[in-house]
Design an enzyme around this catalytic site. Structure first.
Site, PDB file in Angstrom:
ATOM      1  N   ARG A 239       0.841  -0.989   0.049  1.00  0.00           N
ATOM      2  CA  ARG A 239      -0.108   0.007   0.128  1.00  0.00           C
ATOM      3  C   ARG A 239       0.882   1.456   0.149  1.00  0.00           C
ATOM      4  NH1 ARG A 239      -3.257  -2.512  -1.887  1.00  0.00           N
ATOM      5  NH2 ARG A 239      -5.451  -3.050  -1.039  1.00  0.00           N
ATOM      6  N   GLU A 268      -4.201   7.113  -5.199  1.00  0.00           N
ATOM      7  CA  GLU A 268      -4.320   6.524  -6.815  1.00  0.00           C
ATOM      8  C   GLU A 268      -5.546   7.025  -7.608  1.00  0.00           C
ATOM      9  OE1 GLU A 268      -3.961   2.494  -6.131  1.00  0.00           O
ATOM     10  OE2 GLU A 268      -1.986   2.530  -5.431  1.00  0.00           O
ATOM     11  N   HIS A 287      -0.598  -0.062 -10.343  1.00  0.00           N
ATOM     12  CA  HIS A 287      -1.237  -1.034  -9.348  1.00  0.00           C
ATOM     13  C   HIS A 287      -1.791  -2.266  -9.929  1.00  0.00           C
ATOM     14  CE1 HIS A 287      -3.551  -1.093  -5.164  1.00  0.00           C
ATOM     15  NE2 HIS A 287      -3.262  -2.240  -5.416  1.00  0.00           N
TER      16      HIS A 287
END
Length: 326
Positions: A239, A268, A287
């Site tokens: 994360r 994000e 991601h």
């Protein structure tokens, strides 16, 4: 028993996933499956559900649930945004999809390590420029044999990363929260998270693979980065908020460490104005490390195994500890 499945808006895909789910169940009598294509439908249906499968849930939606809701399965590994006070205080059991990401993420990490070590970026530059830079590139390549990888978070993903790196004759140092003392084996060392400095100071590659909790938020800041070797690479597939980004940017700009690779970010999507895009010593990906085309099928198969356990009164796998928040 009513089971809400908030998996997809696509009816055809939903039917395929439901078929997979039913094929793995030992008992389907008295089970009613309800497609939940969006949050508006969930708001209307949640009070009648015994079980909910979703990818995340908000405090507002959960406030419409009744005491009938015994179990929520989050079809992802990261559950920090779904752990708000009211759900933590409730009797609703929370499980997640921990484990199904181990293979794709560990493959991704190994790919990053090879990319950084074997200077593939410089090889791409050779292709573009057509300048024969054999010895310039060769002198900078790194042999993985004998190098040390430090893994922060020795869960299923961390273990999968360690296994692959050991196959490359690398040494492993790993932290895990419940580790109380040093455990030294031939190819790896397990250490308490309180000894994080030891991992940072002795690793050539540092991989963040721990969950985001109040304990790990901002875990890697200026002090920790300054403990890394100048030749070290920092890799984050967990994360974004575990690293204080402004400190990492400063370290990369000043070449305090050799480089970094980020698959996750504090915010994000990553803004186009992010300083990360202007750095030449960082690898960026949007991601994707835990994604693969068969993800939903793997997730629903994992859930079906737990549903069999639930029906039989057995303890559930991947149950979230509401005290540790993972």
């Amino acid at each position: 028993m009513k089971i809400g499945l908030q998996l997809t808006k696509n009816s055809k895909k939903y039917s395929q996933l439901l078929k997979v789910l039913k094929s793995n169940l030992k008992i389907i009598d008295n089970l009613e499956f309800i497609q939940i294509p969006n949050n508006d439908i969930l708001k209307c249906q949640i009070a009648s559900l015994d079980i909910l499968v979703t990818y995340s849930i908000s405090k507002e939606l959960f406030s419409n649930a009744s005491d009938k809701l015994k179990w929520i399965h989050i079809g992802a590994a990261g559950i920090e945004k779904s752990l708000f006070p009211s759900i933590i205080k409730s009797r609703t059991v929370i499980t997640n999809a921990r484990g199904i990401h181990a293979t794709p993420v560990s493959e991704f990490v190994l790919g990053i390590i090879l990319y950084l070590s074997k200077k593939f970026k410089k090889c791409e530059k050779f292709k573009r420029d057509k300048n024969w830079t054999q010895w310039e590139i060769a002198s900078q390549t790194i042999q993985l044999k004998g190098k040390t990888i430090g893994i922060i978070g020795y869960g299923k993903i961390g273990k999968a990363i360690a296994k692959k790196c050991i196959n490359f004759d690398m040494k492993v140092i790993a932290t895990r929260r419940l580790q109380k003392k040093y455990e030294v084996k031939k190819t790896y060392e397990l250490i308490p998270i309180s000894e994080l400095d030891y991992l940072l100071e002795n690793s050539d590659y540092i991989v963040i693979a721990c969950p985001l909790t109040p304990m790990t938020k901002g875990l890697i800041g200026k002090k920790e980065i300054n403990k890394l070797k100048p030749t070290a690479f920092l890799i984050n597939i967990a994360r974004g908020e575990i690293i204080i980004e402004k400190e990492l940017i400063n370290a990369l700009e000043k070449k305090i460490i050799s480089g970094a690779a980020l698959d996750v970010f504090e915010n994000e999507p990553l803004k186009k104005t992010s300083p990360f895009f202007n750095l030449d010593n960082i690898f960026l990906s949007p991601h994707i490390s835990g994604n693969f085309p068969e993800y939903q099928k793997a997730m629903i198969t994992q859930f079906s195994d737990n549903l069999n356990r639930f029906i039989n009164g057995q303890s559930l796998k991947n149950r979230i500890c509401k005290k540790r928040l993972y």
